[in-house]
Scaffold this motif. Structure first.
Motif, PDB file in Angstrom:
ATOM      1  N   THR A  74      55.008 100.248  62.998  1.00  0.00           N
ATOM      2  CA  THR A  74      54.263  99.856  64.205  1.00  0.00           C
ATOM      3  C   THR A  74      52.943 100.619  64.298  1.00  0.00           C
ATOM      4  N   MET A  75      53.007 101.918  64.055  1.00  0.00           N
ATOM      5  CA  MET A  75      51.793 102.741  64.134  1.00  0.00           C
ATOM      6  C   MET A  75      50.762 102.264  63.102  1.00  0.00           C
ATOM      7  N   ALA A  76      51.219 102.015  61.870  1.00  0.00           N
ATOM      8  CA  ALA A  76      50.301 101.578  60.805  1.00  0.00           C
ATOM      9  C   ALA A  76      49.653 100.242  61.170  1.00  0.00           C
ATOM     10  N   GLN A  77      50.462  99.318  61.686  1.00  0.00           N
ATOM     11  CA  GLN A  77      49.920  97.986  61.995  1.00  0.00           C
ATOM     12  C   GLN A  77      48.964  98.030  63.187  1.00  0.00           C
ATOM     13  N   GLU A  78      49.378  98.740  64.229  1.00  0.00           N
ATOM     14  CA  GLU A  78      48.530  98.778  65.435  1.00  0.00           C
ATOM     15  C   GLU A  78      47.196  99.444  65.156  1.00  0.00           C
ATOM     16  N   LEU A  79      47.235 100.572  64.440  1.00  0.00           N
ATOM     17  CA  LEU A  79      45.977 101.279  64.165  1.00  0.00           C
ATOM     18  C   LEU A  79      45.086 100.444  63.260  1.00  0.00           C
ATOM     19  N   TYR A  80      45.681  99.828  62.255  1.00  0.00           N
ATOM     20  CA  TYR A  80      44.880  99.060  61.285  1.00  0.00           C
ATOM     21  C   TYR A  80      44.193  97.878  61.956  1.00  0.00           C
ATOM     22  N   GLU A 244      54.129 106.913  52.523  1.00  0.00           N
ATOM     23  CA  GLU A 244      52.752 106.417  52.504  1.00  0.00           C
ATOM     24  C   GLU A 244      52.731 104.974  51.992  1.00  0.00           C
ATOM     25  N   ARG A 245      53.532 104.695  50.979  1.00  0.00           N
ATOM     26  CA  ARG A 245      53.534 103.326  50.418  1.00  0.00           C
ATOM     27  C   ARG A 245      54.030 102.306  51.437  1.00  0.00           C
ATOM     28  N   LEU A 246      55.051 102.684  52.184  1.00  0.00           N
ATOM     29  CA  LEU A 246      55.533 101.752  53.226  1.00  0.00           C
ATOM     30  C   LEU A 246      54.455 101.538  54.292  1.00  0.00           C
ATOM     31  N   ALA A 247      53.763 102.632  54.656  1.00  0.00           N
ATOM     32  CA  ALA A 247      52.694 102.515  55.661  1.00  0.00           C
ATOM     33  C   ALA A 247      51.585 101.598  55.134  1.00  0.00           C
ATOM     34  N   ILE A 248      51.259 101.716  53.856  1.00  0.00           N
ATOM     35  CA  ILE A 248      50.216 100.842  53.278  1.00  0.00           C
ATOM     36  C   ILE A 248      50.669  99.382  53.346  1.00  0.00           C
ATOM     37  N   CYS A 249      51.936  99.132  53.040  1.00  0.00           N
ATOM     38  CA  CYS A 249      52.454  97.751  53.121  1.00  0.00           C
ATOM     39  C   CYS A 249      52.330  97.235  54.549  1.00  0.00           C
ATOM     40  N   ALA A 250      52.645  98.081  55.521  1.00  0.00           N
ATOM     41  CA  ALA A 250      52.544  97.659  56.927  1.00  0.00           C
ATOM     42  C   ALA A 250      51.087  97.371  57.284  1.00  0.00           C
ATOM     43  N   CYS A 290      49.829  80.611  52.068  1.00  0.00           N
ATOM     44  CA  CYS A 290      49.546  81.974  52.552  1.00  0.00           C
ATOM     45  C   CYS A 290      50.551  82.369  53.626  1.00  0.00           C
ATOM     46  N   ARG A 291      50.823  81.437  54.542  1.00  0.00           N
ATOM     47  CA  ARG A 291      51.757  81.746  55.628  1.00  0.00           C
ATOM     48  C   ARG A 291      53.144  82.062  55.058  1.00  0.00           C
ATOM     49  N   ALA A 292      53.562  81.248  54.085  1.00  0.00           N
ATOM     50  CA  ALA A 292      54.888  81.461  53.485  1.00  0.00           C
ATOM     51  C   ALA A 292      54.939  82.827  52.794  1.00  0.00           C
ATOM     52  N   GLU A 293      53.882  83.167  52.070  1.00  0.00           N
ATOM     53  CA  GLU A 293      53.876  84.450  51.345  1.00  0.00           C
ATOM     54  C   GLU A 293      53.872  85.628  52.315  1.00  0.00           C
ATOM     55  N   LEU A 294      53.142  85.472  53.409  1.00  0.00           N
ATOM     56  CA  LEU A 294      53.094  86.570  54.381  1.00  0.00           C
ATOM     57  C   LEU A 294      54.443  86.732  55.081  1.00  0.00           C
ATOM     58  N   TRP A 295      55.098  85.620  55.417  1.00  0.00           N
ATOM     59  CA  TRP A 295      56.445  85.729  55.987  1.00  0.00           C
ATOM     60  C   TRP A 295      57.377  86.477  55.035  1.00  0.00           C
ATOM     61  N   ASN A 296      57.272  86.147  53.759  1.00  0.00           N
ATOM     62  CA  ASN A 296      58.125  86.825  52.772  1.00  0.00           C
ATOM     63  C   ASN A 296      57.855  88.333  52.753  1.00  0.00           C
ATOM     64  N   LEU A 297      56.587  88.688  52.790  1.00  0.00           N
ATOM     65  CA  LEU A 297      56.237  90.120  52.771  1.00  0.00           C
ATOM     66  C   LEU A 297      56.763  90.822  54.012  1.00  0.00           C
ATOM     67  N   GLU A 298      56.544  90.173  55.162  1.00  0.00           N
ATOM     68  CA  GLU A 298      56.983  90.792  56.426  1.00  0.00           C
ATOM     69  C   GLU A 298      58.500  90.980  56.434  1.00  0.00           C
ATOM     70  N   SER A 299      59.205  89.955  55.919  1.00  0.00           N
ATOM     71  CA  SER A 299      60.682  90.051  55.898  1.00  0.00           C
ATOM     72  C   SER A 299      61.131  91.166  54.969  1.00  0.00           C
ATOM     73  N   ILE A 319      60.491 100.002  47.192  1.00  0.00           N
ATOM     74  CA  ILE A 319      59.246 100.227  47.941  1.00  0.00           C
ATOM     75  C   ILE A 319      58.046 100.094  46.997  1.00  0.00           C
ATOM     76  N   SER A 320      58.180 100.634  45.793  1.00  0.00           N
ATOM     77  CA  SER A 320      57.088 100.498  44.806  1.00  0.00           C
ATOM     78  C   SER A 320      56.853  99.028  44.488  1.00  0.00           C
ATOM     79  N   ALA A 321      57.958  98.293  44.341  1.00  0.00           N
ATOM     80  CA  ALA A 321      57.827  96.861  44.023  1.00  0.00           C
ATOM     81  C   ALA A 321      57.152  96.122  45.171  1.00  0.00           C
ATOM     82  N   LEU A 322      57.490  96.502  46.404  1.00  0.00           N
ATOM     83  CA  LEU A 322      56.876  95.829  47.556  1.00  0.00           C
ATOM     84  C   LEU A 322      55.381  96.109  47.597  1.00  0.00           C
ATOM     85  N   LYS A 323      55.003  97.376  47.390  1.00  0.00           N
ATOM     86  CA  LYS A 323      53.560  97.694  47.447  1.00  0.00           C
ATOM     87  C   LYS A 323      52.814  96.987  46.315  1.00  0.00           C
TER      88      LYS A 323
END
Ligand SMILES: Cc1cc2nc3c(=O)[nH]c(=O)nc-3n(C[C@H](O)[C@H](O)[C@H](O)COP(=O)(O)OP(=O)(O)OC[C@H]3O[C@@H](n4cnc5c(N)ncnc54)[C@H](O)[C@@H]3O)c2cc1C
Length: 408
Positions: A74-80, A244-250, A290-299, A319-323
């Protein structure tokens, strides 16, 4: 940047309250401030200080490193969504500096630093990369030598985010005569200590609200400048980098969401001939993909947060794979948004070009694509009895299907 608020539909009340807490701390600043930080190439100390005063860092850490991951996201997304620079400053301070002190701090000095960091009174950054390279941490050249009463730390760290406004840098260093290549340790180095000089800052493509500087040092430090046990600093750093990697993904999901929603709004309004560009299949399908890919990432991000919370450990390979994939996918989503905006997308009057420039760093910082791919591959390159056995059976049956003359 023009801020598009997050969709909050599925959020529990605790997280909703935390989101408000982050935004209340940010309320002291407006879009003119965010813009000025980009021009000045620094996020002022007042930003992490305000987050600290509002209790944001304490709240993120109060239930533990893994239990607080929803707050990290939440912090990463809100600040970004407001300022990418502020998001990177807070990420380094919270996920690496506070994370390290909270995990490894033991002495009164270290524990009092932790309290100050949680309150945003002392700000930290992280120094691993050196002029000759950042991917191979085993090849670092910064040295830590035991001297009477403490340590002598000598070296140079480069491309350090927020080194221009931080008070401390967490330094990864090796002994002069290391017993093995992974023999590294973590040190707390005050940036105003005698012998420490911030040499200057690099001009960068994006993320201009956060400085990336070089610091050189030959400093003698007290004994408890050493954080944690000696010689296992690489293990510590590797663990901290997962946060840090999870925060970057967020951050990336926030950037892609902003770009995509703007692009859809534009495609619905912009016409070509007598049709909206949204009605053109070439555009419509790209946006849908794009919408489908973003939903996948968010999930996937939400799923990994849940896995870490339930197991109490960070799933490093996942986590490495997600980033690795998040950097690539969000880069393409934002690029598609820029394309749909036409010339406006390339113009600085619209925020898409900035999102596009900012997002590119994610494929280098916090572990390059290549380093992360290697990590994921190391998990793949293992014996798998079930598949090995199946493959053996398939190979044994791998003979011509029909005898000669069968169809004659
Ligand atoms: C804006 C910005 C902020 C940053 N902030 C920080 C910070 O706060 N703290 C910090 O410590 N660092 C920071 N960095 C540095 C960043 O972490 C490094 O750039 C990154 O780790 C790569 O190191 P390098 O640039 O030295 O590239 P190198 O390590 O020299 O690598 C160059 C290229 O070779 C590839 N490569 C390297 N090794 C291999 C391999 N074994 N197999 C295949 N390919 C390989 C890399 O992936 C890369 O593509 C920042 C960088 C930038 C641009």
């Amino acid at each position: 940047m023009t801020r598009i608020p997050v969709r909050e539909a599925q959020e529990n009340s605790q997280l909703h309250e935390f989101r408000n807490q982050v935004n209340d701390a940010l309320a002291a600043f407006d879009e003119k401030d965010f813009e000025r930080w980009e021009q000045e190439r620094h996020t002022p100390r007042e930003v992490p200080a305000a987050l600290g005063r509002a209790g944001v860092f304490r709240r993120r850490w109060e239930h533990g490193a893994e239990q607080g991951l929803p707050q990290l996201v939440t912090m990463a997304q809100e600040l970004y969504r407001s300022s990418s620079g502020a998001a990177v400053v807070a990420m380094g301070h919270s996920e690496i500096f506070i994370g390290a002190l909270r995990w490894l701090g033991e002495t009164p000095y270290q524990l009092s630093l932790l309290e100050e960091a949680l309150d945003g009174k002392t700000i930290g950054c992280f120094g691993a990369t050196e002029p000759h390279g950042g991917s191979n941490l085993r090849g670092l050249r910064t040295t830590a030598t035991a001297v009477e009463g403490g340590w002598r730390l000598r070296g140079c760290k480069r491309y350090i985010s927020n080194v221009g406004r931080a008070d401390y840098i967490l330094v990864l260093a090796k002994p002069e005569n290391p017993a093995h290549v992974s023999d590294l340790s973590l040190f707390l180095l005050p940036l105003d200590h005698p012998g420490v000089s911030v040499d200057g800052f690099f001009d960068t493509v994006g993320l201009r609200g956060c400085d990336a500087g070089q610091v050189t040092f030959d400093a003698t430090l007290q004994s408890d400048a050493l954080l944690g046990k000696p010689s296992i600093g690489l293990l510590y750093a590797t663990h901290l980098l997962q946060f840090e990697r999870l925060a970057i993904c967020a951050q990336l999901t926030a950037a892609a969401d902003t770009a995509l929603r703007l692009a859809v709004a534009y495609a619905r309004r912009r016409t070509t001939g007598d049709a909206r560009i949204m009605d053109k299949q070439a555009i419509r399908h790209r946006l849908a993909t794009c919408r489908a890919e973003l939903w996948n990432l968010e999930s996937r991000l939400a799923e990994l947060v849940g896995v870490a919370q339930r197991s109490g450990r960070m799933p490093a390979h996942e986590i490495s794979a997600l980033k690795l994939t998040a950097g690539d996918i969000t880069g393409r989503i934002i690029d598609t948004a820029l394309q749909i905006f036409g010339a406006r997308g390339y113009s600085t009057n619209f925020p898409v070009e900035r999102l596009w420039r900012d997002a590119r760093l994610s494929r280098l910082g916090g572990g390059t694509d290549e380093v992360l791919a290697d990590l994921v591959a190391s998990g793949l390159d293992r014996r798998d009895p079930v598949s090995d056995e199946l493959l053996s059976r398939l190979e044994a049956l791998d003979v011509p299907a029909y005898p000669l003359g069968h169809h004659d």
